[in-house]
Design an enzyme around this catalytic site. Structure first.
Site, PDB file in Angstrom:
ATOM      1  N   GLU A 156       0.622  -1.386   0.080  1.00 43.87           N
ATOM      2  CA  GLU A 156       0.346   0.168   0.133  1.00 43.87           C
ATOM      3  C   GLU A 156       0.608   1.074   0.020  1.00 43.87           C
ATOM      4  O   GLU A 156      -0.019   1.838   0.183  1.00 43.87           O
ATOM      5  CB  GLU A 156      -1.074   0.273   1.135  1.00 43.87           C
ATOM      6  CG  GLU A 156      -1.867  -1.496   0.829  1.00 43.87           C
ATOM      7  CD  GLU A 156      -2.962  -1.488   1.971  1.00 43.87           C
ATOM      8  OE1 GLU A 156      -2.933  -0.459   3.307  1.00 43.87           O
ATOM      9  OE2 GLU A 156      -4.164  -1.806   2.336  1.00 43.87           O
ATOM     10  N   ASP A 192     -13.241  -4.027  10.864  1.00 44.48           N
ATOM     11  CA  ASP A 192     -12.798  -5.131   9.594  1.00 44.48           C
ATOM     12  C   ASP A 192     -13.770  -6.059   9.327  1.00 44.48           C
ATOM     13  O   ASP A 192     -14.461  -6.050   8.758  1.00 44.48           O
ATOM     14  CB  ASP A 192     -11.479  -4.275   9.479  1.00 44.48           C
ATOM     15  CG  ASP A 192     -11.022  -4.686   7.332  1.00 44.48           C
ATOM     16  OD1 ASP A 192     -12.204  -4.884   6.803  1.00 44.48           O
ATOM     17  OD2 ASP A 192      -9.925  -4.481   7.117  1.00 44.48           O
ATOM     18  N   LYS A 220     -15.370  -1.162   3.511  1.00 44.08           N
ATOM     19  CA  LYS A 220     -14.923  -1.903   2.112  1.00 44.08           C
ATOM     20  C   LYS A 220     -15.873  -2.264   1.578  1.00 44.08           C
ATOM     21  O   LYS A 220     -16.844  -3.098   1.908  1.00 44.08           O
ATOM     22  CB  LYS A 220     -13.525  -2.673   2.108  1.00 44.08           C
ATOM     23  CG  LYS A 220     -12.651  -2.855   2.993  1.00 44.08           C
ATOM     24  CD  LYS A 220     -12.242  -3.553   3.938  1.00 44.08           C
ATOM     25  CE  LYS A 220      -9.866  -3.101   3.952  1.00 44.08           C
ATOM     26  NZ  LYS A 220      -9.499  -5.093   4.563  1.00 44.08           N
TER      27      LYS A 220
END
EC number: 4.2.1.11
Length: 425
Positions: A204, A309, A334
């Site tokens: 990332e 998450d 997401k």
């Protein structure tokens, strides 16, 4: 409203060189929308199913079956449907799939269409995507939670925590926040290099030096913030994505050389937030440890944002259970975890209605698609996680937010400290 005329799809590759699905939608008024689907490295077991081909091609990761499902099945189902009826469109695809986790057509096929339809409808309405989705009240620019040091499944750095992030909470505008983050990022590179460590990058865009502990990594970042001329905790706060399911084995957390219980991990986090200005910790416990999450939230939930998450997987049903059990206090968003835009909208709305914060997020496998930047503003998330200020698939989202801030002009508001009202001075 314009009707869906044609839906096409293709296999492209993402930022990790793996195949993913790209979808084109054409409406009968000539409006066009294109979207590409992201893919994660550390994925929750409760996520919607990402359909892969198997076999030798692309080491089993091809998506030609998902592409075929778009072209042959979804296109036929949605032909002639009004493009602005997003909820109907998403429901038609879910019904066509018929499974709970979208495993027949593939969440990657369904999401690609869901996003591309929204883009086409926005173009037909002559509106930017954030305004089309969010309406006239969409005006808050999110705090960029910039992953500037990578560990865990995103790097081979030796540290267990997956992401070390900075949050430029003291900035007045998004553009200023981006500048602050970039300056800290470049300073961190020099700090790492001066210590003789590697400045290689993780998935990332963050650096992946070989460090032996969470505190050692945090100390590097604190040094970089100060050397860049900013005040730690006042101008720039810290955040973690622990991704603890990745090191949970046989009922224990295998963290920094030891085997820990949930209670012991809670003490680890309590000590960290006492020593460092950490405003957010993501996935601090294993994704099905409901009891542990409830206890952790009771213990430190008034001191730090606890983000679900893998725990919530952007799923309204799992989030509702978390709200009921007072487990965690924020939702990571997401879109590919749940597989449609409207289910994503429902999850964020449920979170906000119950006092939970939301953080829009990319995946480690990304493309140049900027949908999540628009959604962060449209859904008033107040926070966005889309990597370091490096690698074009990450920077694309930040640059789109700069454009949105420009479009909004004087109406633009940067979330800043207000994104973390309980945890910042």
């Amino acid at each position: 409203m314009a009707l869906i005329l044609n839906i096409d799809a293709r296999e492209i590759i993402d930022s990790r060189g793996n195949p993913t699905v790209e979808v084109d939608v054409l409406l009968d008024d000539g409006s066009f929308g294109r979207a590409a689907v992201p893919s994660g490295a550390s994925t929750g077991v409760h996520e919607a199913h990402e359909l892969r081909d198997g076999g030798e091609r692309y080491q089993g990761k091809g998506v030609l079956n998902a592409v075929k499902n778009v072209i042959e099945d979804i296109d036929e189902e949605l032909m002639g449907v009004e493009a602005d009826d997003q909820r109907l469109i998403d429901q038609l695809m879910r019904d066509l799939d018929g499974t709970e986790n979208k495993s027949k057509l593939g969440a990657n096929a369904i999401l690609g269409v869901s996003m591309a339809v929204a883009r086409a409808a926005a173009e037909s309405a002559d509106l930017p995507l954030f305004r089309y989705v969010g309406g006239p009240n969409a005006h808050v620019l999110p705090v960029p939670m910039m992953n500037i040091l990578n560990g865990g499944a995103h790097a081979d750095s030796g540290v267990d925590v997956q992401e070390f992030m900075i949050a430029p909470i003291g900035a007045e505008t998004f553009s200023e926040a981006l500048r602050v983050g970039a300056e800290v990022y470049h300073t961190l590179k020099k700090v790492i290099k001066d210590k003789g460590l590697s400045t290689g990058l993780g998935d990332e865009g963050g650096f992946a030096p070989s460090v032996d502990s969470t505190k050692a990594a945090l100390d590097l970042i604190v040094e970089a913030i100060e050397k860049a001329g900013f005040k730690v905790g006042e101008d720039v706060a810290l955040a973690l994505d622990v991704a603890s399911s990745e090191f949970f084995k046989d009922g224990k957390y295998h963290f920094e050389g030891g085997e820990h219980t949930a209670e012991e991990m809670a003490k680890v986090y309590e000590d960290l937030i006492e020593e460092y200005p950490i405003v957010s910790i993501e996935d601090p416990l294993q994704e099905d440890d409901w009891e542990g999450y409830t206890a952790l939230t009771a213990k430190i939930g008034d001191k730090v944002q606890l983000v679900g998450d893998d725990f919530f997987v952007t799923n309204p049903q799992r989030l509702a259970k978390g709200i009921e059990e007072k487990a965690a206090n924020a939702l990571l968003v997401k879109v590919n975890q749940i597989g449609t835009l409207t289910e994503t909208f429902d999850a964020v709305e449920l979170a906000h209605r119950n006092g939970y914060r939301s953080m829009m997020s990319h995946r480690s496998g990304e493309t140049e698609d900027t949908t999540i930047a628009d959604l962060a503003v449209a859904l008033n998330c107040g926070q966005i996680k889309t990597g370091a200020p490096a690698r074009s698939e990450r920077v694309a989202k930040y640059n789109q937010l700069l454009r949105i801030e420009e479009i909004l002009g004087d109406a633009a508001v940067y979330a800043g400290r207000s994104a973390f009202p309980r945890f910042t001075k």
